[in-house]
Design a protein around this motif. Structure first.
Motif, mmCIF file in Angstrom:
data_model
loop_
_atom_site.group_PDB
_atom_site.id
_atom_site.type_symbol
_atom_site.label_atom_id
_atom_site.label_comp_id
_atom_site.label_asym_id
_atom_site.label_seq_id
_atom_site.Cartn_x
_atom_site.Cartn_y
_atom_site.Cartn_z
ATOM 1 N N ASN A 36 55.772 44.140 34.205
ATOM 2 C CA ASN A 36 54.532 44.410 34.930
ATOM 3 C C ASN A 36 53.859 45.686 34.434
ATOM 4 O O ASN A 36 52.639 45.723 34.292
ATOM 5 C CB ASN A 36 54.805 44.506 36.433
ATOM 6 C CG ASN A 36 55.113 43.160 37.055
ATOM 7 O OD1 ASN A 36 54.848 42.121 36.468
ATOM 8 N ND2 ASN A 36 55.685 43.179 38.238
ATOM 9 N N ILE A 64 50.179 45.725 32.877
ATOM 10 C CA ILE A 64 49.138 46.577 33.458
ATOM 11 C C ILE A 64 48.521 47.463 32.385
ATOM 12 O O ILE A 64 47.290 47.614 32.323
ATOM 13 C CB ILE A 64 49.706 47.416 34.630
ATOM 14 C CG1 ILE A 64 49.965 46.501 35.829
ATOM 15 C CG2 ILE A 64 48.772 48.555 35.000
ATOM 16 C CD1 ILE A 64 50.742 47.158 36.948
ATOM 17 N N TYR A 116 44.676 47.362 31.255
ATOM 18 C CA TYR A 116 43.873 48.574 31.301
ATOM 19 C C TYR A 116 43.157 48.789 29.971
ATOM 20 O O TYR A 116 41.977 49.135 29.936
ATOM 21 C CB TYR A 116 44.724 49.788 31.646
ATOM 22 C CG TYR A 116 43.922 51.050 31.722
ATOM 23 C CD1 TYR A 116 43.074 51.294 32.797
ATOM 24 C CD2 TYR A 116 43.986 51.984 30.699
ATOM 25 C CE1 TYR A 116 42.312 52.447 32.848
ATOM 26 C CE2 TYR A 116 43.228 53.144 30.749
ATOM 27 C CZ TYR A 116 42.393 53.371 31.828
ATOM 28 O OH TYR A 116 41.636 54.508 31.866
#
Length: 169
Positions: free
Chosen positions: A81, A85, A89
């Motif tokens: 995760n 992420i 981003y």
């Protein structure tokens, strides 16, 4: 009463009554401490019996192994995760996040505000401006590149307004 033992340990002159009272007080304190420990052990036994209810050593081992595997899976998922992420981003950073649009009449005789300037910028205030001029002859579109909030080509009034709107000025 004169005792050889008391004389030997240096307490020959102390009244035996005081020694007996001291021993009774110590026994009483030890009894209280023992009762407190028995209550604690009783509570611990209750917790243990609830914990072990319907379990044997084999099933407890399976439960512990299951918890270990779950913990391992959660750690792996958490790392994945975090990676996802960070990846998202980076993608979002370069996507268009800011927008400004100004509608206007390019020629005063037309009306209806069919012309527009549209500024689309990313997080770093880079992107482009599309200027679409609508006239009776047709519609003409132009684009200008924006880098860090600046354009190398001179901007028209409406383009400047759209850029300021997108940048939040």
């Amino acid at each position: 009463m004169n005792s050889q033992i008391l004389n030997y340990i240096g307490l020959g002159s102390v009244d035996i009554g005081y020694i007996l009272i001291g021993m009774v007080v110590l026994i009483f304190i030890f009894c209280i401490l023992m009762i407190i420990q028995m209550v604690k052990i009783s509570k611990l036994k209750k917790k243990y019996s609830i914990f072990m209810q319907g379990k044997d050593a084999k099933s407890m081992e399976q439960d512990v192994i299951g918890l270990y595997e779950d913990n391992k899976f959660i750690k792996i998922s958490m790392e994945k995760n975090k990676k996802d992420i960070n990846e998202l981003y980076k993608k979002i950073e370069s996507s268009f996040q800011k927008m400004g649009i100004v509608k206007y009449d390019a020629f005063k005789q037309m009306g209806g505000q069919l012309s527009f300037s549209l500024a689309l910028l990313d997080e770093n205030d880079s992107g482009f401006i599309i200027n679409s001029v609508h006239s009776t002859d047709g519609c003409y579109s132009y684009s200008k590149e924006i880098k860090n909030g600046q354009c190398e080509i001179l901007l028209g009034e409406e383009e400047k307004q759209a850029l300021d709107m997108a940048m939040g000025d």
